[in-house]
Design an enzyme around this catalytic site. Sequence first.
Site, mmCIF file in Angstrom:
data_model
loop_
_atom_site.group_PDB
_atom_site.id
_atom_site.type_symbol
_atom_site.label_atom_id
_atom_site.label_comp_id
_atom_site.label_asym_id
_atom_site.label_seq_id
_atom_site.Cartn_x
_atom_site.Cartn_y
_atom_site.Cartn_z
ATOM 1 C CG ASP A 182 -125.557 95.875 -7.005
ATOM 2 O OD1 ASP A 182 -124.554 96.606 -7.019
ATOM 3 O OD2 ASP A 182 -126.452 95.932 -6.144
ATOM 4 C CG ASN A 208 -121.035 97.541 4.316
ATOM 5 O OD1 ASN A 208 -120.513 96.509 4.745
ATOM 6 N ND2 ASN A 208 -120.783 98.000 3.103
ATOM 7 C CD GLU A 250 -122.730 97.531 -3.718
ATOM 8 O OE1 GLU A 250 -123.692 98.297 -3.828
ATOM 9 O OE2 GLU A 250 -121.581 97.908 -3.389
#
Length: 291
Positions: A162, A170, A205
């Site tokens: 991860d 973002n 992700e």
Amino acid sequence: MQFYLATSFIFPRSLRFRLFALCFVTTHLPLLGYIGWGAATGRIAWAEFIILTLATMAGAAGALLGIGALLNPIHALADALHQSDEPGRNRAAPTLPEVGDIISKLFAGVRRAATATREQIDELNIAAHEDPLTGIANRRGFLAQLDALPLSRRRGCIAIIDIDHFKQVNDQLGHDEGDRLLGDFAARLSSQTRRVDVIGRWGGEEFAIFYQDAIEDEASWSLARIADRMRQEPIGTLGGQPVTFSAGLCAWRGGPVTEAISRADEALYRAKRSGRDQIQRAERPASQAYG
């Protein structure tokens, strides 16, 4: 095809006449059998003979008309194919094409249709198993590749990875930068693993790696090497710091892969709760802890 070649001596240049001849002979077999039986026994019933003859002739006529009607579209198709192959050729008075030409045209059309269908199926299969953003396998594709392995090769380690603080990437840098970072991270994983290893985007992700035939020490060393390169040659920065990842690792010895993935996922969350940018191994079941 063998039957087609075996009957080539009957009107070799006309498929229509060949079919007519075969139909005529086969529909008259009952009548010929009756005549042969009557000649052998001397017991021909003329009323039955006339009725059988008329019925046979009617059946033959119907079959010949039906075959002619069925062959008309083939004739038109072959004629159209000839026109497309030879532009400018005068087709004002079309003739019946040669049998071999008709068959080759029809087979070519079938092959083209089969090829187009196969290509569409391949495209759909790729779309169903490939992540369009990163170009690597998606979750379904990752699991499908593991399912396709022979039982003897379903041994190694599963890693669930991860990217740390990806939501902040973002929020602060924008989704375009986030997409670029995901693509670069997938490329980094692909370049730092072996060909036999399986890589996939697990979702969002998160990524997954199957280290085939690797023990936990080997898989952990590989992940640590990737993590070190992420720090030395970052694919992105957040607040002036390199973007890092956390990972959970679990050995898989051919049992249900979902169990190994679940345990690797638990190890991942331990890594994130412990401060991120680290690799945690799955805890061994109680039955194996003191084995």
